[in-house]
Design an enzyme around this catalytic site. Structure first.
Site, PDB file in Angstrom:
ATOM      1  N   ASP A 195      -7.954  -4.356  -2.676  1.00 43.26           N
ATOM      2  CA  ASP A 195      -7.409  -5.192  -3.748  1.00 43.26           C
ATOM      3  C   ASP A 195      -6.172  -4.454  -4.207  1.00 43.26           C
ATOM      4  O   ASP A 195      -6.271  -3.380  -4.804  1.00 43.26           O
ATOM      5  CB  ASP A 195      -8.413  -5.327  -4.892  1.00 43.26           C
ATOM      6  CG  ASP A 195      -7.868  -6.227  -5.991  1.00 43.26           C
ATOM      7  OD1 ASP A 195      -6.665  -6.158  -6.271  1.00 43.26           O
ATOM      8  OD2 ASP A 195      -8.654  -6.994  -6.563  1.00 43.26           O
ATOM      9  N   HIS A 196      -5.005  -5.000  -3.940  1.00 43.31           N
ATOM     10  CA  HIS A 196      -3.791  -4.200  -4.154  1.00 43.31           C
ATOM     11  C   HIS A 196      -3.547  -3.879  -5.632  1.00 43.31           C
ATOM     12  O   HIS A 196      -2.765  -3.009  -5.947  1.00 43.31           O
ATOM     13  CB  HIS A 196      -2.573  -4.853  -3.489  1.00 43.31           C
ATOM     14  CG  HIS A 196      -1.988  -6.002  -4.243  1.00 43.31           C
ATOM     15  ND1 HIS A 196      -2.504  -7.264  -4.184  1.00 43.31           N
ATOM     16  CD2 HIS A 196      -0.918  -6.077  -5.076  1.00 43.31           C
ATOM     17  CE1 HIS A 196      -1.772  -8.067  -4.935  1.00 43.31           C
ATOM     18  NE2 HIS A 196      -0.796  -7.374  -5.501  1.00 43.31           N
ATOM     19  N   HIS A 258      -8.326  -9.556  -8.564  1.00 41.29           N
ATOM     20  CA  HIS A 258      -7.400  -8.801  -9.411  1.00 41.29           C
ATOM     21  C   HIS A 258      -7.822  -8.773 -10.881  1.00 41.29           C
ATOM     22  O   HIS A 258      -7.867  -7.716 -11.506  1.00 41.29           O
ATOM     23  CB  HIS A 258      -5.990  -9.389  -9.322  1.00 41.29           C
ATOM     24  CG  HIS A 258      -5.483  -9.539  -7.915  1.00 41.29           C
ATOM     25  ND1 HIS A 258      -5.812  -8.662  -6.916  1.00 41.29           N
ATOM     26  CD2 HIS A 258      -4.665 -10.459  -7.345  1.00 41.29           C
ATOM     27  CE1 HIS A 258      -5.210  -9.035  -5.799  1.00 41.29           C
ATOM     28  NE2 HIS A 258      -4.523 -10.123  -6.029  1.00 41.29           N
TER      29      HIS A 258
END
Ligand code: BG6
Length: 508
Positions: A195-196, A258
């Site tokens: 999950d960036h 996110h």
């Protein structure tokens, strides 16, 4: 997340030591993610001397490219000033390519042969990082084929790790099914669900802020906090991703991943150590304490929106339904707001309001912690400019933290105004030109999964989103579009807070 004993006032990337030998197999090597994020991030790691000497990248994709073509393509993904440098020279010698179809068993046999050849040339010591930067439908088949070809087997001290991109499933059931499929081949410790948002500096800083400072934790609870807001505002529309986005929508695209990462870091208990499982267990516990909305609550406490045409600055932008790849009758949401509750001792009674949307007035992601009013109003006769104690953690584009509080306005009459104490990352630590993927790639190479999602976290996120998906599917929206591009979303999102005598923090 690698930790260093002292603060490096320069770039955090330079604080580490190079990862150990490995080969990175990049599925989807000519795709958009590779171009926008992975290559720039890998190149930043080269410049920071964090990649091992014994390193090679093997790109795999359908495109009929020669190795020379692949190198030329990769160089076009980097700024002109980076090409021709010593770092580029080092990097390009380690770029290899294999044409292949992800579903073809024969391709994995050739992959094994190729990796054995690269072993002789680059000596990655049999350690392989497989990065699945592909369409989600290929995640399970690629993992199955890696297993069948013996490429995922860890033995004789060699590691095999797989990074899986998002979206991880489209609802709870499909996420569970995907977990089952990949866990039939891989041990949990081999799986790195990316999950960036966890690669963003300020997101990681939430943990340092909360658990390395003794002054905040005692007030971090329902006695002192009135509510929490999480805003994720984007000015972009769906760009070239209309086809994907129209089947997903903002709820699936942003919330289980996110937004839930931000929420779990802000609300979790202190982990007993900074080991991956200690941190992730605390995050998972919060996600399990979040109460899924029942159907009636979805109608009251979840808001959806879709943008119509509008203006962003001076630019006139089209409605969502007029974007390429989007159905002209689309009922897909581009905006979501929700009110959620966490049922545990720390948070019971403290609402968490979330909103995420595209084509909003400003690009801005932040978490606002709104503290309660004083129990007794001492300065009741003094003119008071509206003020409240708010802690704002700004995640992007500006990264920083600010705290607002009341102060006496200078002058003979006692008046109270609001002032801010604020810290900006760039002022203290210099500008950060990283993509966020650097830390995640590096952490995977060194075997640190702290900033990756575990199966239970992913499923926890979908557990919250699922009931909303169900109700929204059963009751399709009738009034889309319901906000203009360039605004702050539908009126119903403001009303969600107004009903509780609250309002979204104004983002200027
Ligand atoms: C991606 C979503 O995961 O995150 C996109 O699929 C979204 O729709 C993007 O635009 C936002 O990322 P960032 O880092 O720009 O906030």
């Amino acid at each position: 997340m690698a930790t260093a004993a002292t603060i490096d006032q320069g770039t955090p990337l330079h604080a580490g030591t190079a990862a150990g030998p490995c080969a990175m197999v990049l599925f989807g090597a000519s795709g958009d993610l590779t171009k926008r994020k992975l290559i720039p991030a890998l190149f930043n790691l080269v410049k920071a001397s964090l990649l091992p000497k014994n390193f090679v990248i093997l790109g795999v994709a359908f495109d009929q490219l020669s190795e020379e073509d692949f190198r030329a393509q990769v160089s076009s993904f980097l700024p002109a000033e980076d090409r021709g440098t010593e770092a580029w020279n080092w990097f390009q010698q380690r770029l290899c390519y294999q044409v292949g179809s992800f579903g073809d068993a024969g391709m994995y046999t050739s992959l094994g042969t190729r990796l054995a050849e690269l072993e002789a040339q680059f000596h990655p010591e049999g350690n392989y990082l497989f990065y699945l930067a592909t369409a989600p439908k290929f995640f399970a088949p690629i993992v199955e084929q890696l297993g069948a070809a013996g490429l995922s087997r860890q033995e004789k001290g060699r590691w095999r790790r797989v990074i899986i991109e998002k979206p991880f499933g489209t609802d709870l059931e499909s996420a569970k099914a995907l977990n089952r499929q990949i866990k039939a081949v891989l041990a949990e410790e081999q799986i790195y669900r990316i999950d960036h948002y966890l690669g963003k500096e300020t997101v990681q800083n939430i943990m340092v802020f909360r658990f390395d400072n003794a002054i905040f934790e005692p007030i971090w609870n329902r006695r002192y906090i009135d509510h929490v807001q999480i805003t994720n505002a984007e000015t972009v529309g769906v760009e070239q991703r209309g086809g994907y986005f129209d089947t997903a929508g903002t709820l699936r695209d942003m919330v289980p991943n996110h937004v839930m990462q931000l929420l779990s870091l802000i609300a979790m208990e202190s982990p007993v150590s900074f080991h991956a499982d200690a941190v992730r267990s605390e995050q998972a516990k919060v996600l399990h304490a979040l109460q899924p909305l029942v159907a009636e609550e979805v109608l009251q406490e979840a808001v959806r929106g879709q943008y119509g045409e509008g203006k962003l600055g001076d630019e006139q932008v089209p409605a969502y339904r007029a974007e390429p790849g989007v159905s002209p009758e689309s009922r897909t949401e581009t905006f979501v707001a929700m009110k959620l509750r966490i049922e545990n001792w720390r948070w019971v009674g403290v609402p968490f309001y979330l909103r995420s949307g595209k084509r909003l007035a400003k690009r801005h992601t932040e978490i606002t912690v709104q503290f309660k009013k004083t129990p007794f109003v001492l300065f009741r006769n003094a003119p008071v400019q509206k003020h409240s104690n708010q802690l704002v953690i700004q995640i992007q584009p500006v990264e920083g933290i600010s705290l607002s509080f009341g102060a006496k306005i200078p002058g003979p009459i006692l008046r109270v105004g609001s002032v801010d104490m604020s810290f900006e990352y760039s002022r203290y630590f210099g500008a950060d030109a990283y993509t966020g993927y650097e830390v995640l790639l590096y952490d995977c190479m060194i075997g640190d999964a702290t900033l990756f999602q575990r199966a239970d976290m992913v499923e926890g996120g979908w557990t919250i989103v699922d009931p909303v998906l169900d109700v929204w599917k059963a009751l399709p929206p009738t009034r889309f579009p319901n906000y203009a591009a360039g605004s702050w979303g539908p009126k119903a999102a403001d009303e969600l807070l107004q009903r509780d005598a609250r309002e979204w923090r104004k983002i200027l």
